[in-house]
Design a protein around this motif. Structure first.
Motif, PDB file in Angstrom:
ATOM      1  N   ALA A 133       0.822  -1.205   0.000  1.00  0.00           N
ATOM      2  CA  ALA A 133       0.000   0.000   0.000  1.00  0.00           C
ATOM      3  C   ALA A 133       0.864   1.265   0.000  1.00  0.00           C
ATOM      4  O   ALA A 133       0.625   2.199  -0.773  1.00  0.00           O
ATOM      5  CB  ALA A 133      -0.928  -0.001   1.213  1.00  0.00           C
ATOM      6  N   MET A 134       1.892   1.301   0.849  1.00  0.00           N
ATOM      7  CA  MET A 134       2.730   2.501   0.950  1.00  0.00           C
ATOM      8  C   MET A 134       3.508   2.736  -0.340  1.00  0.00           C
ATOM      9  O   MET A 134       3.777   3.886  -0.713  1.00  0.00           O
ATOM     10  CB  MET A 134       3.686   2.376   2.133  1.00  0.00           C
ATOM     11  CG  MET A 134       2.998   2.340   3.496  1.00  0.00           C
ATOM     12  SD  MET A 134       1.838   3.704   3.774  1.00  0.00           S
ATOM     13  CE  MET A 134       2.954   5.100   3.780  1.00  0.00           C
ATOM     14  N   GLY A 135       3.855   1.653  -1.035  1.00  0.00           N
ATOM     15  CA  GLY A 135       4.558   1.817  -2.306  1.00  0.00           C
ATOM     16  C   GLY A 135       3.716   2.554  -3.336  1.00  0.00           C
ATOM     17  O   GLY A 135       4.225   3.358  -4.119  1.00  0.00           O
ATOM     18  N   ILE A 136       2.412   2.294  -3.333  1.00  0.00           N
ATOM     19  CA  ILE A 136       1.516   2.977  -4.275  1.00  0.00           C
ATOM     20  C   ILE A 136       1.168   4.370  -3.781  1.00  0.00           C
ATOM     21  O   ILE A 136       1.080   5.325  -4.563  1.00  0.00           O
ATOM     22  CB  ILE A 136       0.242   2.130  -4.486  1.00  0.00           C
ATOM     23  CG1 ILE A 136       0.607   0.771  -5.092  1.00  0.00           C
ATOM     24  CG2 ILE A 136      -0.750   2.866  -5.377  1.00  0.00           C
ATOM     25  CD1 ILE A 136      -0.564  -0.168  -5.227  1.00  0.00           C
ATOM     26  N   ILE A 137       0.984   4.502  -2.455  1.00  0.00           N
ATOM     27  CA  ILE A 137       0.596   5.788  -1.883  1.00  0.00           C
ATOM     28  C   ILE A 137       1.635   6.871  -2.178  1.00  0.00           C
ATOM     29  O   ILE A 137       1.300   8.035  -2.441  1.00  0.00           O
ATOM     30  CB  ILE A 137       0.361   5.638  -0.364  1.00  0.00           C
ATOM     31  CG1 ILE A 137      -0.971   4.904  -0.112  1.00  0.00           C
ATOM     32  CG2 ILE A 137       0.372   6.987   0.350  1.00  0.00           C
ATOM     33  CD1 ILE A 137      -1.169   4.477   1.316  1.00  0.00           C
ATOM     34  N   LYS A 138       2.924   6.503  -2.163  1.00  0.00           N
ATOM     35  CA  LYS A 138       3.983   7.484  -2.403  1.00  0.00           C
ATOM     36  C   LYS A 138       3.884   8.125  -3.786  1.00  0.00           C
ATOM     37  O   LYS A 138       4.355   9.237  -4.000  1.00  0.00           O
ATOM     38  CB  LYS A 138       5.350   6.805  -2.253  1.00  0.00           C
ATOM     39  CG  LYS A 138       5.696   6.433  -0.820  1.00  0.00           C
ATOM     40  CD  LYS A 138       7.032   5.727  -0.760  1.00  0.00           C
ATOM     41  CE  LYS A 138       7.365   5.312   0.671  1.00  0.00           C
ATOM     42  NZ  LYS A 138       8.669   4.573   0.733  1.00  0.00           N
ATOM     43  N   ASN A 139       3.272   7.415  -4.730  1.00  0.00           N
ATOM     44  CA  ASN A 139       3.217   7.899  -6.104  1.00  0.00           C
ATOM     45  C   ASN A 139       1.831   8.387  -6.519  1.00  0.00           C
ATOM     46  O   ASN A 139       1.584   8.614  -7.704  1.00  0.00           O
ATOM     47  CB  ASN A 139       3.669   6.783  -7.060  1.00  0.00           C
ATOM     48  CG  ASN A 139       5.097   6.337  -6.768  1.00  0.00           C
ATOM     49  OD1 ASN A 139       5.999   7.154  -6.639  1.00  0.00           O
ATOM     50  ND2 ASN A 139       5.289   5.022  -6.649  1.00  0.00           N
ATOM     51  N   THR A 140       0.917   8.525  -5.566  1.00  0.00           N
ATOM     52  CA  THR A 140      -0.431   8.994  -5.894  1.00  0.00           C
ATOM     53  C   THR A 140      -0.821  10.130  -4.965  1.00  0.00           C
ATOM     54  O   THR A 140      -0.333  10.233  -3.830  1.00  0.00           O
ATOM     55  CB  THR A 140      -1.467   7.859  -5.767  1.00  0.00           C
ATOM     56  OG1 THR A 140      -1.420   7.320  -4.423  1.00  0.00           O
ATOM     57  CG2 THR A 140      -1.196   6.753  -6.761  1.00  0.00           C
ATOM     58  N   ILE A 194      -6.580  11.505   2.509  1.00  0.00           N
ATOM     59  CA  ILE A 194      -7.001  10.106   2.415  1.00  0.00           C
ATOM     60  C   ILE A 194      -6.540   9.513   1.090  1.00  0.00           C
ATOM     61  O   ILE A 194      -6.796  10.082   0.023  1.00  0.00           O
ATOM     62  CB  ILE A 194      -8.537   9.969   2.532  1.00  0.00           C
ATOM     63  CG1 ILE A 194      -9.064  10.706   3.763  1.00  0.00           C
ATOM     64  CG2 ILE A 194      -8.943   8.500   2.583  1.00  0.00           C
ATOM     65  CD1 ILE A 194     -10.579  10.738   3.855  1.00  0.00           C
ATOM     66  N   TRP A 195      -5.860   8.372   1.180  1.00  0.00           N
ATOM     67  CA  TRP A 195      -5.519   7.584   0.002  1.00  0.00           C
ATOM     68  C   TRP A 195      -6.402   6.334   0.005  1.00  0.00           C
ATOM     69  O   TRP A 195      -6.544   5.660   1.027  1.00  0.00           O
ATOM     70  CB  TRP A 195      -4.054   7.158   0.038  1.00  0.00           C
ATOM     71  CG  TRP A 195      -3.070   8.267  -0.224  1.00  0.00           C
ATOM     72  CD1 TRP A 195      -2.472   8.591  -1.400  1.00  0.00           C
ATOM     73  CD2 TRP A 195      -2.553   9.195   0.746  1.00  0.00           C
ATOM     74  NE1 TRP A 195      -1.610   9.653  -1.242  1.00  0.00           N
ATOM     75  CE2 TRP A 195      -1.653  10.051   0.063  1.00  0.00           C
ATOM     76  CE3 TRP A 195      -2.765   9.396   2.112  1.00  0.00           C
ATOM     77  CZ2 TRP A 195      -0.958  11.073   0.713  1.00  0.00           C
ATOM     78  CZ3 TRP A 195      -2.084  10.417   2.761  1.00  0.00           C
ATOM     79  CH2 TRP A 195      -1.199  11.253   2.049  1.00  0.00           C
ATOM     80  N   ASP A 196      -6.991   6.024  -1.120  1.00  0.00           N
ATOM     81  CA  ASP A 196      -7.942   4.917  -1.218  1.00  0.00           C
ATOM     82  C   ASP A 196      -7.588   4.083  -2.453  1.00  0.00           C
ATOM     83  O   ASP A 196      -7.761   4.536  -3.587  1.00  0.00           O
ATOM     84  CB  ASP A 196      -9.360   5.478  -1.315  1.00  0.00           C
ATOM     85  CG  ASP A 196     -10.420   4.382  -1.194  1.00  0.00           C
ATOM     86  OD1 ASP A 196     -10.055   3.196  -1.182  1.00  0.00           O
ATOM     87  OD2 ASP A 196     -11.613   4.725  -1.123  1.00  0.00           O
ATOM     88  N   ILE A 197      -7.085   2.862  -2.216  1.00  0.00           N
ATOM     89  CA  ILE A 197      -6.557   2.045  -3.313  1.00  0.00           C
ATOM     90  C   ILE A 197      -7.173   0.650  -3.244  1.00  0.00           C
ATOM     91  O   ILE A 197      -7.244   0.032  -2.178  1.00  0.00           O
ATOM     92  CB  ILE A 197      -5.017   1.939  -3.230  1.00  0.00           C
ATOM     93  CG1 ILE A 197      -4.410   3.346  -3.153  1.00  0.00           C
ATOM     94  CG2 ILE A 197      -4.446   1.194  -4.422  1.00  0.00           C
ATOM     95  CD1 ILE A 197      -3.045   3.381  -2.543  1.00  0.00           C
TER      96      ILE A 197
END
Length: 323
Positions: A229-236, A250-253
């Motif tokens: 999750a954190m890997g994607i959050i850093k780039n979004t 809020i990040w929602d993936i």
């Protein structure tokens, strides 16, 4: 309660294992109901009220129980009739449209709660723990339950409770509780919300088998899911939300398959919250900034539960603590 819920008729359902009772089980149970309604702190306190001439005679009858009798009868009472009365009342509340709200999904929270403890008295249903106190070891006996509680409404609605038996964990008792709650409240709520202890495949799969969504807190020890999750959050980029003095990102993936043995892909909601809080220091008020991070995993899609509502549902779990 008599006109809407037919209370006295419901009380006739109550049973206990006494052979020739001189005081009815309904009278004993009503005495405790009024103990809570009058906010009395103990059975002895309600006995003092009952001793007064003509006090509550129209409610509990002329023959009033003493505190020790109330305790003895409650130890012998059958639990299923009490659960039936609770379920009938809750269904009446929903049919009468007392549960107001415009939420896309209705959530019930599941959580453990310790009732009481003792170091001198115990029974065969007690759990035990060892406490070190002043260089000596003490055995403490306690009772713990798991409760299921509707959340997100001003009205506090408990649905059911289950005892945690000696030698078993909280989640095992929660599974028994969930199976019974789904049977008694098949369409009463849509999803379960719980803390990080319940983030395990058997519990999540049980919710899915019973056609209930599930949302659980994700803690740092769930490293694979958190790393993904954190890997994607850093780039979004996040969605932003402001509620009074609270600022939220809020990040929602969706689409994570990092939860081993979980049958469906999971969705991760990660929130960074900044709050300006006034705190008194001496004779002055200071404004301090508080930062908190939260992470939840759910099998409910964004279509069913939009991001903001998902964040609210995650925080609504605290209703079970507050109520």
């Amino acid at each position: 309660i008599e006109k809407v819920y037919d209370f006295r008729e419901k009380i006739r359902l109550l049973k206990d294992s006494r052979l020739e009772p001189q005081i009815s089980v309904g009278t004993v149970w009503l005495s405790v109901v009024f103990m809570f309604a009058m906010r009395k702190g103990s059975l002895n306190a309600i006995e003092t009220e009952l001793r007064m001439p003509k006090r509550m005679e129209k409610l509990v009858g002329k023959r009033k129980p003493k505190a020790d009798i109330i305790g003895d009868v409650f130890a012998l009472m059958e639990t299923e009739p009490i659960r039936l009365i609770l379920a009938q009342a809750n269904h009446k509340i929903k049919r009468n449209k007392a549960l107001k709200g415009e939420k896309p999904l209705i959530f019930a929270a599941v959580d453990g709660h310790e009732l009481f403890s003792s170091r001198s008295r115990c029974c065969d249903k007690c759990q035990t723990r060892t406490i070190t106190e002043k260089d000596r070891t003490v055995t403490e006996y306690y009772h713990r339950i798991v409760t299921c509680h509707l959340v997100g409404f001003e009205l506090a609605l408990p649905l059911d409770a289950e005892s945690v038996l000696p030698g078993e964990g909280e989640v095992i008792a929660a599974k028994r509780l969930l199976e019974r709650v789904v049977k008694n409240y098949p369409r009463y709520f849509d999803a379960i919300v719980a803390d990080g202890l319940y983030f395990e495949a058997p519990f999540i799969n049980l919710c899915q088998q019973n056609h209930k969504g599930v949302m659980v807190v994700v803690k740092s020890d769930r490293r694979i899911l958190m790393q993904d999750a954190m890997g994607i959050i850093k780039n979004t980029g996040p969605e932003t939300l402001k509620r009074g003095n609270l600022d939220v990102k809020i990040w929602d993936i969706e689409g994570f398959n990092s939860c081993e043995c979980v049958k469906t892909p999971m969705r991760v909601i990660y929130a960074e919250e900044t709050k300006q809080a006034r705190k008194r220091k001496g004779k002055k008020w200071d404004v301090e900034t508080e930062n908190h991070t939260w992470c939840w995993a759910t099998d409910i899609s964004k279509t069913q539960l939009p991001t903001i509502h998902a964040w609210e549902a995650g925080h609504s779990r605290w209703d079970i603590e507050n109520d």
